[in-house]
Design a protein around this motif. Structure first.
Motif, mmCIF file in Angstrom:
data_model
loop_
_atom_site.group_PDB
_atom_site.id
_atom_site.type_symbol
_atom_site.label_atom_id
_atom_site.label_comp_id
_atom_site.label_asym_id
_atom_site.label_seq_id
_atom_site.Cartn_x
_atom_site.Cartn_y
_atom_site.Cartn_z
ATOM 1 N N VAL A 74 93.634 16.144 27.018
ATOM 2 C CA VAL A 74 95.021 16.372 27.442
ATOM 3 C C VAL A 74 95.204 15.924 28.891
ATOM 4 O O VAL A 74 96.209 15.282 29.248
ATOM 5 C CB VAL A 74 95.390 17.864 27.275
ATOM 6 C CG1 VAL A 74 96.764 18.144 27.878
ATOM 7 C CG2 VAL A 74 95.372 18.250 25.797
ATOM 8 N N TYR A 75 94.216 16.233 29.726
ATOM 9 C CA TYR A 75 94.275 15.805 31.126
ATOM 10 C C TYR A 75 94.250 14.278 31.213
ATOM 11 O O TYR A 75 94.989 13.681 32.012
ATOM 12 C CB TYR A 75 93.102 16.398 31.897
ATOM 13 C CG TYR A 75 92.940 15.812 33.293
ATOM 14 C CD1 TYR A 75 93.646 16.338 34.359
ATOM 15 C CD2 TYR A 75 92.087 14.728 33.522
ATOM 16 C CE1 TYR A 75 93.510 15.802 35.639
ATOM 17 C CE2 TYR A 75 91.956 14.182 34.786
ATOM 18 C CZ TYR A 75 92.662 14.717 35.836
ATOM 19 O OH TYR A 75 92.525 14.180 37.079
ATOM 20 N N TYR A 76 93.410 13.663 30.413
ATOM 21 C CA TYR A 76 93.267 12.204 30.444
ATOM 22 C C TYR A 76 94.581 11.523 30.043
ATOM 23 O O TYR A 76 94.993 10.532 30.658
ATOM 24 C CB TYR A 76 92.138 11.782 29.501
ATOM 25 C CG TYR A 76 91.843 10.300 29.531
ATOM 26 C CD1 TYR A 76 91.125 9.746 30.593
ATOM 27 C CD2 TYR A 76 92.260 9.461 28.506
ATOM 28 C CE1 TYR A 76 90.841 8.385 30.630
ATOM 29 C CE2 TYR A 76 91.985 8.100 28.531
ATOM 30 C CZ TYR A 76 91.260 7.574 29.591
ATOM 31 O OH TYR A 76 90.992 6.225 29.623
ATOM 32 N N GLU A 77 95.235 12.071 29.031
ATOM 33 C CA GLU A 77 96.528 11.514 28.610
ATOM 34 C C GLU A 77 97.539 11.568 29.757
ATOM 35 O O GLU A 77 98.308 10.622 29.968
ATOM 36 C CB GLU A 77 97.068 12.312 27.415
ATOM 37 C CG GLU A 77 96.344 12.067 26.107
ATOM 38 C CD GLU A 77 96.627 10.679 25.560
ATOM 39 O OE1 GLU A 77 97.781 10.232 25.614
ATOM 40 O OE2 GLU A 77 95.673 10.032 25.096
ATOM 41 N N LYS A 78 97.505 12.662 30.487
ATOM 42 C CA LYS A 78 98.427 12.798 31.625
ATOM 43 C C LYS A 78 98.034 11.855 32.752
ATOM 44 O O LYS A 78 98.886 11.261 33.417
ATOM 45 C CB LYS A 78 98.417 14.249 32.108
ATOM 46 C CG LYS A 78 99.364 14.517 33.268
ATOM 47 C CD LYS A 78 99.315 15.982 33.679
ATOM 48 C CE LYS A 78 100.261 16.236 34.848
ATOM 49 N NZ LYS A 78 100.233 17.662 35.289
ATOM 50 N N ASN A 79 96.741 11.711 32.971
ATOM 51 C CA ASN A 79 96.239 10.917 34.088
ATOM 52 C C ASN A 79 96.532 9.431 33.930
ATOM 53 O O ASN A 79 96.706 8.713 34.925
ATOM 54 C CB ASN A 79 94.725 11.132 34.237
ATOM 55 C CG ASN A 79 94.166 10.528 35.512
ATOM 56 O OD1 ASN A 79 94.568 10.899 36.610
ATOM 57 N ND2 ASN A 79 93.247 9.590 35.362
ATOM 58 N N ILE A 80 96.588 8.950 32.682
ATOM 59 C CA ILE A 80 96.853 7.522 32.464
ATOM 60 C C ILE A 80 98.348 7.245 32.312
ATOM 61 O O ILE A 80 98.758 6.169 31.868
ATOM 62 C CB ILE A 80 96.103 6.997 31.225
ATOM 63 C CG1 ILE A 80 96.563 7.727 29.948
ATOM 64 C CG2 ILE A 80 94.601 7.119 31.408
ATOM 65 C CD1 ILE A 80 95.945 7.159 28.678
ATOM 66 N N ASP A 81 99.167 8.260 32.660
ATOM 67 C CA ASP A 81 100.631 8.115 32.634
ATOM 68 C C ASP A 81 101.147 7.742 31.244
ATOM 69 O O ASP A 81 101.985 6.839 31.078
ATOM 70 C CB ASP A 81 101.090 7.065 33.653
ATOM 71 C CG ASP A 81 100.805 7.497 35.084
ATOM 72 O OD1 ASP A 81 100.901 8.710 35.348
ATOM 73 O OD2 ASP A 81 100.482 6.632 35.909
ATOM 74 N N ALA A 82 100.636 8.448 30.229
ATOM 75 C CA ALA A 82 101.140 8.237 28.875
ATOM 76 C C ALA A 82 102.579 8.747 28.801
ATOM 77 O O ALA A 82 103.000 9.592 29.606
ATOM 78 C CB ALA A 82 100.271 8.997 27.864
ATOM 79 N N PRO A 83 103.388 8.223 27.874
ATOM 80 C CA PRO A 83 104.775 8.698 27.718
ATOM 81 C C PRO A 83 104.818 10.216 27.552
ATOM 82 O O PRO A 83 103.887 10.829 27.020
ATOM 83 C CB PRO A 83 105.235 7.983 26.450
ATOM 84 C CG PRO A 83 104.389 6.757 26.373
ATOM 85 C CD PRO A 83 103.057 7.144 26.931
ATOM 86 N N ALA A 84 105.923 10.811 27.983
ATOM 87 C CA ALA A 84 106.051 12.267 27.983
ATOM 88 C C ALA A 84 105.866 12.858 26.593
ATOM 89 O O ALA A 84 105.224 13.911 26.432
ATOM 90 C CB ALA A 84 107.413 12.670 28.557
ATOM 91 N N TYR A 85 106.423 12.200 25.563
ATOM 92 C CA TYR A 85 106.314 12.766 24.211
ATOM 93 C C TYR A 85 104.861 12.774 23.726
ATOM 94 O O TYR A 85 104.451 13.667 22.972
ATOM 95 C CB TYR A 85 107.218 11.998 23.235
ATOM 96 C CG TYR A 85 106.790 10.591 22.912
ATOM 97 C CD1 TYR A 85 105.946 10.327 21.837
ATOM 98 C CD2 TYR A 85 107.245 9.515 23.679
ATOM 99 C CE1 TYR A 85 105.551 9.036 21.543
ATOM 100 C CE2 TYR A 85 106.862 8.219 23.393
ATOM 101 C CZ TYR A 85 106.015 7.981 22.319
ATOM 102 O OH TYR A 85 105.617 6.705 22.020
ATOM 103 N N ILE A 86 104.076 11.781 24.174
ATOM 104 C CA ILE A 86 102.650 11.770 23.797
ATOM 105 C C ILE A 86 101.915 12.891 24.518
ATOM 106 O O ILE A 86 101.060 13.573 23.927
ATOM 107 C CB ILE A 86 102.023 10.396 24.128
ATOM 108 C CG1 ILE A 86 102.611 9.319 23.222
ATOM 109 C CG2 ILE A 86 100.501 10.453 23.972
ATOM 110 C CD1 ILE A 86 102.038 7.940 23.457
ATOM 111 N N GLN A 87 102.255 13.118 25.772
ATOM 112 C CA GLN A 87 101.624 14.209 26.521
ATOM 113 C C GLN A 87 101.948 15.557 25.888
ATOM 114 O O GLN A 87 101.075 16.422 25.748
ATOM 115 C CB GLN A 87 102.094 14.174 27.979
ATOM 116 C CG GLN A 87 101.615 12.950 28.750
ATOM 117 C CD GLN A 87 102.024 12.995 30.211
ATOM 118 O OE1 GLN A 87 102.153 14.062 30.805
ATOM 119 N NE2 GLN A 87 102.236 11.825 30.815
#
Length: 348
Positions: free
Chosen positions: A171-184
């Motif tokens: 979950v942190y990694y998804e946020k760190n790579i600036d994934a779209p908000a809906y994916i986060q």
């Protein structure tokens, strides 16, 4: 030849075979056991030499370590990391003894010896499943199956934590790579549901026998699984807590080794990536040696945004594998080679 003569000849042959077995069988059996133990010890050493020591990258790591050790701060980091090796395996020994005490009692020394031998055998099997076999060698015949089942609780508790923290790392990694908000959001909600589900499974694991269908072929399995009725929720909590302490020890070791090899990443950035690394490693099919490749590749992929020093990243990954897995495995191989495993551990 008449039927009576044939029967008499058969009985005589069987009697001679039994007599020969009683006379020489134990000698051959002992010789076979010694041969197997020494074979494991020699092959473990050979694999270490061929897969690690002869590896060119490993030579680079040794050279890098020799240079770094001139730094007093680096010596302190390495000293703490090596001290935590003892803490790591001591916690595992305490956890195993705690699980076994429901039906048998073993000393702390015997527990450590069994765990090291389990590590030795585990490096040959997928995802270290051979650890169960190595450990139960040190238990009496009547409790070995119970010992395997008790060991399984400890392994599952460690697996649960690796998956939980791995999910947090993801979950942190998804946020760190600036994934779209809906994916986060999807990753966060899915991760939370997964954590709840896996904790539910863990704390209800002692009821696993009730999940099996009432069929003839499941009766022997259900008979052995009764051992899980001995454990209460409180004891599952204690085992999970011990596994948490152990998890925090070896994740901290990795962070210290990153610093030792010159990769200085903020703690709050590094730890989620380390969690994710262990989560990926947990679900990847591997044995003790291919795990080295999986761990190295995963580490480089996850940390490449924070440093371009690939040698330092691999050094931390390989170094932790060496001190936490390979050295105990070699110690276990020596124990297997020189110890006679019976009711009491004796050296021959």
């Amino acid at each position: 030849m008449t039927n009576n003569s044939q029967n008499n000849l058969l009985q005589t042959t069987i009697s001679k075979a039994i007599l020969l077995w009683e006379t020489y069988g134990k000698v051959y059996q002992k010789g076979l056991i010694i041969f197997v133990k020494w074979t494991i010890m020699i092959l473990s050493g050979w694999y270490l030499y061929n897969h690690v020591i002869k590896n060119a990258r490993f030579k680079d790591i040794i050279a890098l370590s020799a240079t770094i050790l001139h730094n007093p701060a680096a010596k302190w980091l390495l000293t703490v990391c090596l001290a935590l090796v003892i803490v790591n395996w001591a916690i595992e020994a305490i956890k195993w003894r705690f699980l076994l005490k429901k039906f048998t009692s073993i000393s702390f020394f015997r527990s450590i010896a069994a765990i090291f031998c389990g590590t030795t055998i585990g490096i040959w099997a997928p995802n270290r499943t051979g650890e169960y076999l190595g450990r139960v060698f040190f238990l009496d015949d009547g409790v070995r199956i119970k010992g395997i089942l008790a060991t399984l609780i400890g392994s599952i508790s460690q697996l649960v934590l690796s998956l939980i923290f791995g999910t947090i790392g993801f979950v942190y990694y998804e946020k760190n790579i600036d994934a779209p908000a809906y994916i986060q959001w999807a990753a966060g909600i899915s991760g939370l549901l997964f954590i709840v589900l896996i904790l539910f499974f863990y704390f209800n694991f002692r009821l696993i026998r009730l999940w099996l269908p009432l069929k003839k072929w499941t009766l022997p399995i259900r008979k052995y699984l009764v051992v899980y009725k001995l454990y209460k929720t409180r004891e599952f909590e204690i085992v999970l807590l011990l596994s948490l302490f152990r998890y925090l020890v070896f994740t901290t070791q990795f962070y210290l080794l990153l610093g030792f090899f010159g990769t200085h990443i903020p703690y709050l950035d590094a730890m989620p990536l380390i969690f994710l690394m262990y989560g990926i490693q947990t679900v990847s099919p591997s044995n003790g040696f291919t795990e080295l490749i999986v761990r190295g590749g995963t580490t480089v992929f996850l940390f490449h945004n924070f440093t371009s020093n690939v040698t330092a990243i691999l050094a931390a990954s390989y170094g932790l594998w060496l001190i936490n897995l390979m050295i105990p495995a070699l110690a276990g191989a020596c124990i297997l080679g020189f110890a006679r495993i019976n009711k009491r551990l004796k050296f021959i």
